[in-house]
Design an enzyme around this catalytic site. Structure first.
Site, PDB file in Angstrom:
ATOM      1  N   SER A  19     -12.290  10.622   5.041  1.00  7.38           N
ATOM      2  CA  SER A  19     -12.016   9.184   4.932  1.00  7.38           C
ATOM      3  C   SER A  19     -13.301   8.364   4.908  1.00  7.38           C
ATOM      4  O   SER A  19     -14.224   8.595   5.692  1.00  7.38           O
ATOM      5  CB  SER A  19     -11.154   8.734   6.114  1.00  7.38           C
ATOM      6  OG  SER A  19     -11.014   7.325   6.075  1.00  7.38           O
ATOM      7  N   SER A  21     -13.080   5.113   5.452  1.00  9.24           N
ATOM      8  CA  SER A  21     -12.763   3.903   6.216  1.00  9.24           C
ATOM      9  C   SER A  21     -13.702   3.662   7.403  1.00  9.24           C
ATOM     10  O   SER A  21     -14.129   2.527   7.612  1.00  9.24           O
ATOM     11  CB  SER A  21     -11.305   3.931   6.676  1.00  9.24           C
ATOM     12  OG  SER A  21     -10.464   3.783   5.555  1.00  9.24           O
ATOM     13  N   LYS A  70       1.788   7.686   6.054  1.00  9.37           N
ATOM     14  CA  LYS A  70       2.213   6.300   5.825  1.00  9.37           C
ATOM     15  C   LYS A  70       3.722   6.077   5.980  1.00  9.37           C
ATOM     16  O   LYS A  70       4.141   5.019   6.440  1.00  9.37           O
ATOM     17  CB  LYS A  70       1.755   5.831   4.437  1.00  9.37           C
ATOM     18  CG  LYS A  70       0.232   5.718   4.323  1.00  9.37           C
ATOM     19  CD  LYS A  70      -0.178   5.201   2.948  1.00  9.37           C
ATOM     20  CE  LYS A  70      -1.690   5.269   2.780  1.00  9.37           C
ATOM     21  NZ  LYS A  70      -2.133   4.697   1.505  1.00  9.37           N
ATOM     22  N   ASN A  91       0.222   1.065   5.944  1.00  9.14           N
ATOM     23  CA  ASN A  91      -1.164   1.549   6.030  1.00  9.14           C
ATOM     24  C   ASN A  91      -1.992   0.793   7.074  1.00  9.14           C
ATOM     25  O   ASN A  91      -3.116   1.191   7.364  1.00  9.14           O
ATOM     26  CB  ASN A  91      -1.863   1.503   4.654  1.00  9.14           C
ATOM     27  CG  ASN A  91      -2.280   0.106   4.247  1.00  9.14           C
ATOM     28  OD1 ASN A  91      -1.770  -0.878   4.768  1.00  9.14           O
ATOM     29  ND2 ASN A  91      -3.209   0.017   3.328  1.00  9.14           N
ATOM     30  N   ASP A 107      -2.162  -1.927   0.463  1.00  4.38           N
ATOM     31  CA  ASP A 107      -2.652  -1.193  -0.714  1.00  4.38           C
ATOM     32  C   ASP A 107      -2.497  -2.026  -1.994  1.00  4.38           C
ATOM     33  O   ASP A 107      -3.388  -2.068  -2.833  1.00  4.38           O
ATOM     34  CB  ASP A 107      -1.911   0.146  -0.869  1.00  4.38           C
ATOM     35  CG  ASP A 107      -2.371   1.187   0.153  1.00  4.38           C
ATOM     36  OD1 ASP A 107      -3.501   1.063   0.670  1.00  4.38           O
ATOM     37  OD2 ASP A 107      -1.592   2.111   0.426  1.00  4.38           O
ATOM     38  N   ALA A 134       3.984   8.903 -10.336  1.00  8.87           N
ATOM     39  CA  ALA A 134       5.186   8.324  -9.732  1.00  8.87           C
ATOM     40  C   ALA A 134       5.257   8.639  -8.240  1.00  8.87           C
ATOM     41  O   ALA A 134       6.337   8.704  -7.663  1.00  8.87           O
ATOM     42  CB  ALA A 134       6.437   8.842 -10.452  1.00  8.87           C
ATOM     43  N   GLY A 135       4.113   8.831  -7.596  1.00 11.05           N
ATOM     44  CA  GLY A 135       4.069   9.094  -6.153  1.00 11.05           C
ATOM     45  C   GLY A 135       3.978   7.801  -5.361  1.00 11.05           C
ATOM     46  O   GLY A 135       4.310   6.713  -5.861  1.00 11.05           O
ATOM     47  N   GLY A 136       3.522   7.913  -4.119  1.00  7.24           N
ATOM     48  CA  GLY A 136       3.446   6.751  -3.237  1.00  7.24           C
ATOM     49  C   GLY A 136       2.530   5.671  -3.775  1.00  7.24           C
ATOM     50  O   GLY A 136       2.832   4.469  -3.657  1.00  7.24           O
ATOM     51  N   ALA A 137       1.415   6.059  -4.369  1.00  9.28           N
ATOM     52  CA  ALA A 137       0.471   5.069  -4.887  1.00  9.28           C
ATOM     53  C   ALA A 137       1.087   4.309  -6.053  1.00  9.28           C
ATOM     54  O   ALA A 137       0.965   3.085  -6.154  1.00  9.28           O
ATOM     55  CB  ALA A 137      -0.820   5.760  -5.321  1.00  9.28           C
ATOM     56  N   ILE A 222      -7.291   4.683  -9.982  1.00  9.91           N
ATOM     57  CA  ILE A 222      -7.408   4.586  -8.519  1.00  9.91           C
ATOM     58  C   ILE A 222      -8.296   5.687  -7.941  1.00  9.91           C
ATOM     59  O   ILE A 222      -8.666   5.635  -6.781  1.00  9.91           O
ATOM     60  CB  ILE A 222      -6.044   4.537  -7.786  1.00  9.91           C
ATOM     61  CG1 ILE A 222      -5.312   5.861  -7.844  1.00  9.91           C
ATOM     62  CG2 ILE A 222      -5.177   3.407  -8.297  1.00  9.91           C
ATOM     63  CD1 ILE A 222      -4.203   5.942  -6.781  1.00  9.91           C
TER      64      ILE A 222
HETATM   65  P1  ATR Z   1       0.330   9.709  -3.960  1.00  9.34           P
HETATM   66  O1  ATR Z   1       1.342   9.447  -2.895  1.00  9.34           O
HETATM   67  O2  ATR Z   1      -1.080   9.553  -3.516  1.00  9.34           O
HETATM   68  O3  ATR Z   1       0.595   8.952  -5.210  1.00  9.34           O
HETATM   69  P2  ATR Z   1       1.569  12.229  -4.776  1.00  9.34           P
HETATM   70  O4  ATR Z   1       2.909  11.773  -4.328  1.00  9.34           O
HETATM   71  O5  ATR Z   1       1.149  13.600  -4.420  1.00  9.34           O
HETATM   72  O6  ATR Z   1       0.407  11.290  -4.238  1.00  9.34           O
HETATM   73  O7  ATR Z   1       1.474  11.996  -6.347  1.00  9.34           O
HETATM   74  C1  ATR Z   1       0.483  12.528  -7.102  1.00  9.34           C
HETATM   75  C2  ATR Z   1       0.742  12.180  -8.556  1.00  9.34           C
HETATM   76  O8  ATR Z   1      -0.197  12.904  -9.369  1.00  9.34           O
HETATM   77  C3  ATR Z   1       2.124  12.575  -9.028  1.00  9.34           C
HETATM   78  O9  ATR Z   1       2.567  11.615  -9.967  1.00  9.34           O
HETATM   79  C4  ATR Z   1       1.860  13.921  -9.682  1.00  9.34           C
HETATM   80  O10 ATR Z   1       2.811  14.307 -10.663  1.00  9.34           O
HETATM   81  P3  ATR Z   1       4.140  15.137 -10.215  1.00  9.34           P
HETATM   82  O11 ATR Z   1       5.093  14.132  -9.664  1.00  9.34           O
HETATM   83  O12 ATR Z   1       4.599  15.774 -11.484  1.00  9.34           O
HETATM   84  O13 ATR Z   1       3.681  16.157  -9.190  1.00  9.34           O
HETATM   85  C5  ATR Z   1       0.528  13.658 -10.336  1.00  9.34           C
HETATM   86  N1  ATR Z   1      -0.180  14.902 -10.693  1.00  9.34           N
HETATM   87  C6  ATR Z   1      -0.854  15.727  -9.852  1.00  9.34           C
HETATM   88  N2  ATR Z   1      -1.377  16.770 -10.532  1.00  9.34           N
HETATM   89  C7  ATR Z   1      -1.031  16.600 -11.841  1.00  9.34           C
HETATM   90  C8  ATR Z   1      -1.257  17.326 -13.057  1.00  9.34           C
HETATM   91  N3  ATR Z   1      -1.980  18.469 -13.067  1.00  9.34           N
HETATM   92  N4  ATR Z   1      -0.743  16.835 -14.212  1.00  9.34           N
HETATM   93  C9  ATR Z   1      -0.019  15.691 -14.227  1.00  9.34           C
HETATM   94  N5  ATR Z   1       0.224  14.954 -13.110  1.00  9.34           N
HETATM   95  C10 ATR Z   1      -0.255  15.396 -11.932  1.00  9.34           C
END
Ligand code: ATR
Length: 279
Positions: A19, A21, A70, A91, A107, A134-137, A222
């Site tokens: 980190s 931070s 989080k 956060n 964030d 499409a994850g948390g970020a 990001i």
């Molecule tokens: P965060 O919460 O930080 O956004 P996360 O939930 O682990 O982290 O999400 C990571 C993102 O990177 C996801 O959208 C993931 O795609 P998947 O939902 O298919 O896992 C994407 N990602 C990670 N590695 C990837 C790769 N090699 N190709 C395409 N997308 C990838």
């Protein structure tokens, strides 16, 4: 030097050793001559609720929480602000006078402020936004942009179901496109945001054809290790504005610092250099 009256905050993560931070808050504490400390707190996932609940007993002013805590932090709050509630993730924690815990999510604020730092006249309703991931970020950024007036969000994710689910959650302004069609979704976008881990040091680059990118579109990554990802390099080579993820990290820290230590800190080039010097 600290006195017995020092205000204490920190960042809970697992792992937490990566980190930045402590360094970015430490810079401000020194810069503003504050009697306070900001420490890394390595907290196991199964201990996070206990650790958060211990903050008032320890006399902490509050804490940040980072990956993977989080969502658990959200569940452990007495009250949360609108952004945290919409994201289901916290956060920034403030310990209130009565010992209760107030959780916020800064964030999205950090994301928008870091754009405004480069482009003061930027507005969220300038045109369609393409979000990769499409994850948390991605969720946090999408919720924030919609709240700020964005009228169209396109989501592309390797795992289609996560993009579909996020689009459903966000409502009518959001649509999922397939990962294979991501280059097509660049057409007409005013803002393209990478929230995936692709492009990070040690990972593959994010492959996306930017041929359809409008001349005045912004490309935001990001990722901040490295600062210049292949995606940003490609955008800048076309003459577009590229923004790296370090600004988001620095700006998201400002509301917490103000709540704990009493001064609204400024993000500066000198701080950026100092934080980067950690690596
Ligand atoms: P965060 O919460 O930080 O956004 P996360 O939930 O682990 O982290 O999400 C990571 C993102 O990177 C996801 O959208 C993931 O795609 P998947 O939902 O298919 O896992 C994407 N990602 C990670 N590695 C990837 C790769 N090699 N190709 C395409 N997308 C990838």
């Amino acid at each position: 030097m600290l006195t017995g009256a020092a205000k204490i905050a920190g960042v809970m993560g697992w792992p937490v050793s990566h980190s930045l931070s402590p360094r970015l808050h430490g810079y401000w504490l020194r810069e503003y001559g504050i009697d306070g400390a900001y420490v890394p707190l390595a907290v196991l996932p199964e201990k996070i609720t206990e650790a958060i609940r211990g903050l008032p007993a320890l006399g902490f002013a509050g804490a940040n929480v980072t990956i993977p805590h989080k969502e658990a932090a959200f569940a452990a709050m007495d009250e949360t602000d609108a952004a945290a509630t919409a994201m289901g993730a916290v956060n920034t924690i403030v310990v209130r006078q009565d010992g209760t815990l107030f959780g916020s999510n800064t964030d999205g604020y950090g994301f928008m402020e870091s754009i405004r730092a480069e482009l003061p006249d930027w507005r969220a309703d300038q045109g369609p936004v393409l979000i990769l991931g499409a994850g948390g970020a991605a969720r946090g950024i999408a919720v924030t942009l919609l709240g700020a007036g964005a009228n169209e969000i396109r989501l592309a994710n390797r795992t289609q179901k996560r993009a579909d689910d996020l689009a459903d959650l966000l409502g009518d302004a959001a649509t999922a496109v397939t990962w294979e069609d991501r280059a097509g979704a660049v057409d007409g976008a005013a803002l393209v945001v990478n929230t995936t881990s692709l492009g990070m040091t040690g990972k593959e680059p994010l492959e996306i054809d930017l041929a359809g990118l409008d001349g005045d579109a912004i490309v935001y990554d990001i990722v901040y290790t490295p600062l210049e990802t292949p995606l940003l390099a490609a955008a800048r080579a076309k003459g577009n504005t590229g923004i790296d993820g370090l600004g988001m990290l620095l700006h998201q820290a400002r509301p917490g610092f103000e709540a704990w230590f009493g001064i609204r800190p400024q993000v500066t080039a000198a701080q950026r250099d100092f934080v980067l010097g950690a690596k």
